[in-house]
Scaffold this active site. Structure first.
Site, PDB file in Angstrom:
ATOM      1  N   PRO C 230       0.830  -1.212   0.000  1.00  0.00           N
ATOM      2  CA  PRO C 230       0.000   0.000   0.000  1.00  0.00           C
ATOM      3  C   PRO C 230       0.866   1.264   0.000  1.00  0.00           C
ATOM      4  CG  PRO C 230       0.083  -0.958   2.196  1.00  0.00           C
ATOM      5  CD  PRO C 230       0.873  -1.881   1.300  1.00  0.00           C
ATOM      6  N   HIS C 231       0.342   2.294  -0.573  1.00  0.00           N
ATOM      7  CA  HIS C 231       0.978   3.606  -0.525  1.00  0.00           C
ATOM      8  C   HIS C 231       1.062   4.040   0.942  1.00  0.00           C
ATOM      9  CE1 HIS C 231       1.607   7.868  -1.163  1.00  0.00           C
ATOM     10  NE2 HIS C 231       1.729   7.650  -2.452  1.00  0.00           N
TER      11      HIS C 231
END
Lengths: 338, 348, 338, 348
Positions: C230-231
């Site tokens: 995930p970012h």
């Protein structure tokens, strides 16, 4: 009494007798040849004793013994790691959506992808029992004793556990899925391929299996209908395993498209419900029917018993059960209801 | 006289009538006036070099000069697959072998391929029923090879033709029934028409992307892969005689074969010779058997013209033709023309 | 007070303002163009009102309103069926075992398969909130209000629920996975492709996406490292969803390889814990902080409240909460702890 | 005199010495006496027709008749891929296009292919360093085309040759580094040797089965696909001059190209002529420039022999050769021999 214990060299002839008496598929991981079977029993003995060398796969073989006659009436097994160091082949059934926005059509296109995703998961295997015992308590004992062994030796096994269920076969022995797919590539009949699969390294599958995904719509209708369907004869096994917490996922056997059942090891019913207890004597043979197991490694035993009382960490079972298990008062055992 | 010349604006009616007469199956020339008009416009732009060379569509009309009417058409598409995506199946083989088991199996396999992309296609051949026979079809088809020969830089080194595959009297294709229909929710004819109209995004959307193993198809479907419709057999024979070979590609819908040739290897090209025009005063009977005819082209890019003359007109450096032929070809005495036998001379 | 309610035409400018203020990816399913957004709000209104015609997908858009100012500060959405009638594209990460028995080598070969397996699963989407609210109770309210809506309208949604999490992007906006794979085929930058994905039919993906599986080992190192990651900015969302019961599976976003989280709808924490209760008045503002929702369809409201007492089927919350929800004593609401 | 003849039992020592001198890279002739002996045995069985035609391995020795020693070898494998599985990559193109977005992308793609299965391969060319130059290499290579020509029914219609691909001074291959090494846990040279030994099951086990999209490989790897090693460039030029063309297949390890030709299109075949032998009494200087030499074969299946003679020996129906040449070829006056120019005559 019925006893499940590790297979021993002396069981060879009894096992051969049982293996030979099955249909072609039942014995897929149980060789019918004497030397191959003997080697398998030896490997199992090393696995129970923990004397495998590092590169050897741990493969456990259990037998169901009628303690009255001393005869072996069934076999079951666990491979600690499916594939035993080689790829474990399955088809994964998935669907692609082929849709055209402009034409306003949408189609679900089923695809079988070659998969090794289950490689190295713990595998229940080699289940073979005399036909007349199918569906009896002894049948349940032979199958579920493995879960109790896993519960007692949890560190030897993985978090996911799988089992292959035999797929559809017609009365004259034809396997529709094989006839529609595998036969074209392996150029042999189902039984031959199945035997090779049990006996040889998996190199021949890598060499002969079609390398690309398969469109389900191009299979014969009989083959399509067989996808993920268990053989009627496996009904009892199938239901028992579902009751344990196994469910069909998207994996199929590459030869007959039988379903591969999956479960999380720690949520298996036998694992969850079987806590270690201290053994004490009961005066009667009455009580709730239970599976009880005890002993580590090669001394592992599992039998059926009547459970008269279970309070706290203690259980009371008849003394003949102690004898059968080779345990005595104060020893630790595992109990789970039938 | 039968004269090949670039398709023109006023050919629309004749073209429409021919397309109507041809019925289904010729998907590149549907009986649709608007579409045909577009084709004519495209061809006009091509001959006048008002479109990029790779976008060129060269359409030739066969004119019956007595009737002053277009009675046939044939075409060259400079490059396929640049505007849309051009699909074929490549008929390939998958070999699986196990030395340990002594098994060795060859499985014919169809791979979806775009490999004809950027190649020149000869296409759109249509001849009015009234003018069939006597080598007219040969002239209509082979005039294109003379054009390809003279203007090679506008085309790829190889050219190909897609041959119509097998279908039954009702237009049902065994390959479509066994394969295409499983993925495309439509009739063969509908898919064929949609595909011919040029917007092929539905193929990208609906087509199976993974290889198709032929043993999984029924015999009837396997049998037609790489085979031509019986009506197309003569056209295939002609192209094979010209040096075209099956290149392993087949049509994704009906399994018809793709044949290809290097331009420099095409018989019409190899056997072509140049001569200077000499206008003859003596009368000449143009009506000789097809075996004795040669095609003669004026070698013009914009106003390409071809007709046939008796082989006997050819001299050592010159060709002597009647004034009417020179007029039709728009050539004058001393102009360089190109000649090639109309029929196979068996010289090979 | 913070209120979550269905988006209305009048919210258009506020939403545009929020959508414009995000990084490129945050707004992927939230158009930045006024007419596209207006259409989306109208579709949402029809979905809440149940007035869609049969062929129109149900897509719900919620807004987070600050009831004091009346301003919208965030947006979240649910697509009842991922893909909305078109294929929903993912990569499925799987491994093949390439092993040679003769050479004694074995290699795990990771492969990305194009997949539509999540098509038609309920999808949480369009989550967008003002940066300063990230990680606050309002943030949790905006996200979890959707689960309460699902709990109250269970029949509109499927058994499986998924949500895409933004993948890795460098500080200068480069997306390593896109640069290593998608860029070669789509011939455009990530932001453009991402915008098209939100605005256009998915035909362009069918047309441009590489048709065959991708070997992970051939991706750039940065792309390989980004798979399923995930970012960093999505950390709060990611943790909130994990807490709800979502977990990463084997599916990845086709553009940035961000993880797709999956959950069984009926085991979502908010769904499991939020039983219908009868609303009663509390005298104080003190109590356990809770999410409370009420109202059907277009009258759905969800807010934060203090819960003073919950006995049997009854709950007591402050009257201002009633007002916020548009409910009154004796009405049915759903309550779940923060 | 330099004489082509079937490889014989007593060539083992010379063959081993040559294989040692060649170093790595010639995987079909490794410096392994046992293996070379097997090859000789196989060739002997082939010429004596004691093996199935499709299993034939035709190995020819170049003998320096003064030294009475084998100084070169070349071969024909009747069919590949029948015993093991024969792999190539096919260099193909994947086209993705969206009309809506105006995007049209062509992606070169490698597809694993077994399509050369059942085709005749020319292989195993090795010439001792001492005898290079002066057309000796041409004789060693092109004698095979004379054999193919005379015994076509034993071979496929097409023949092909795999050309060595690009590698650097240390034997590192850019394609291997970018692709093969990711899947095969070994060095390029090791894989190459294993593959040459014939048991290719490790390829089936370890090889990626799905297509490889070239944009995902580094530039250095993409650049060598279909390109030959600089040492192999002359061999490629020779084959191209003979009419061989790149057929889109490349080696799975180093990306070297496969070139192929129809036997009937090979220049040596096309330019071959038959003449009756006349033994001449007058002496003849055999030492003429390569340009003036022609190859002469005795057309024998079991004891095929070829040498070169001056072109001037050729008459209208006969060829007049010295007794020593006739002796070497084992022909007598009146026997029919076949002739073809050693070097390109530019007649094409």
């Amino acid at each position: 009494m019925w006893l499940v214990r590790p297979a021993q060299p002396g069981d060879l002839n009894d096992i051969l007798d049982i293996a030979g008496g099955q249909g072609p598929r039942m014995s897929s991981t149980l060789p019918k040849k004497q030397d191959a079977l003997a080697a398998k029993i030896e490997q199992s003995a090393r696995s129970f004793a923990g004397t495998n060398n590092a590169s050897e796969a741990r493969r456990f073989l259990f037998v169901l013994e009628d303690t009255g006659s001393g005869r072996v009436q069934g076999v079951s097994g666990i491979d600690a790691r499916a594939g035993n160091g080689q790829p474990f082949y399955n088809y994964r059934q998935d669907a692609l959506i082929h849709a055209s926005h402009e034409l306003g059509v949408s189609r679900r296109v089923e695809v079988l992808y070659p998969s090794h995703a289950l490689t190295d998961h713990t595998l229940l295997c080699s289940f073979t029992i005399r036909p007349e015992l199918r569906g009896t308590d002894a049948f349940e004992l032979l199958s579920r004793a493995r879960m109790l062994f896993i519960a007692a030796h949890r560190e030897l096994f993985t978090d996911q556990i799988v089992v292959e269920i035999q797929g559809v076969q017609t009365e004259n022995g034809d396997v529709p899925f094989w006839d529609s797919l595998g036969r074209h590539f392996f150029n042999m009949d189902f039984e031959t391929a199945d035997q090779y699969s049990g006996l040889l390294s998996k190199t021949f599958i890598a060499e002969l299996m079609p390398p690309n995904p398969i469109y389900v719509t191009l299979l014969s209708q009989a083959a399509r209908e067989a996808l993920g369907q268990p053989h009627p004869q496996t009904r009892a096994t199938f239901e028992l395993l579902q009751h344990e917490g196994f469910h069909s996922g998207c994996y199929l056997d590459i030869f007959d498209a039988g379903p591969v059942l999956e479960a999380r090891t720690d949520t298996l019913k036998s694992v969850v419900t079987s806590h270690p207890k201290i053994l004490h004597a009961a005066n009667t043979d009455d009580g709730e029917p239970c599976l009880v197991s005890g002993g580590e490694g090669e001394r592992f035993r599992c039998t059926l018993t009547a459970l008269t009382e279970s309070l706290g960490d203690e259980v009371r079972v008849p003394v003949k059960t102690w004898n059968c298990l080779g345990r005595s008062s104060g020893d630790e055992v595992r109990i789970t209801p039938l | 006289m039968l004269l090949i010349r670039p398709l023109q604006e006023n050919d629309l009616d004749a073209l429409y009538a021919m397309a109507q007469g041809a019925g289904k199956g010729l998907t590149t020339l549907p009986a649709d006036r608007e579409l045909l008009q577009k084709k004519i416009d495209h061809a006009r732009e091509t001959f006048n070099q008002r479109c990029a060379p790779e976008a060129g569509l060269y359409l030739f009309a066969l004119e019956d000069t007595e009737l002053k009417q277009c009675v046939g058409i044939s075409g060259i598409q400079a490059r396929v697959g640049l505007d849309e995506v051009f699909y074929n199946y490549r008929l390939s083989v998958t070999v699986n072998a196990s030395r340990e088991l002594g098994v060795h199996v060859r499985t014919p396999t169809l791979h979806l391929s775009n490999d004809m992309t950027d190649t020149t296609e000869i296409c759109s051949l249509l001849l009015s029923g009234s003018h069939r026979g006597g080598g007219t079809g040969l002239l209509l088809s082979r005039c294109r090879f003379m054009y390809l020969d003279d203007f090679r830089k506008h085309f790829s080194e190889k050219v190909f033709a897609e041959m119509r595959g097998v279908s039954d009297g009702n237009g049902q294709s065994p390959l479509w029934d066994a394969l295409g229909s499983k993925f495309f929710d439509m009739e063969f004819s509908e898919a064929d028409v949609l595909s011919g109209l040029g917007n092929k995004s539905f193929i990208a959307e609906l087509m199976p992307k993974y290889p198709i193993y032929l043993p999984m198809l029924p015999d009837a479907a396997r049998a037609v892969i790489g085979r031509v419709h019986e009506n197309t057999a003569p056209a295939l024979n002609m192209l094979q005689a010209e040096g075209f070979n099956f290149n392993g590609m087949v049509d994704i819908f009906d399994g018809g074969p793709v044949v290809e040739a290097f331009i420099h290897n095409i018989r019409t090209v190899r056997e072509g010779i140049n001569r200077h025009v000499m206008i003859r005063k003596t009368p000449l009977d143009l009506n000789v058997p097809a075996e004795d005819q040669v095609m003669i082209s004026n070698r013009s890019f914009r106003d390409f013209r071809v007709t046939t003359i008796p082989a006997g007109c050819i001299g050592l450096d010159t060709v002597s033709i009647p004034a009417e032929v020179a007029g039709a070809l728009e050539v004058e005495s001393g102009d360089l023309v190109r000649l090639a036998p109309l029929k196979d001379t068996g010289r090979r």
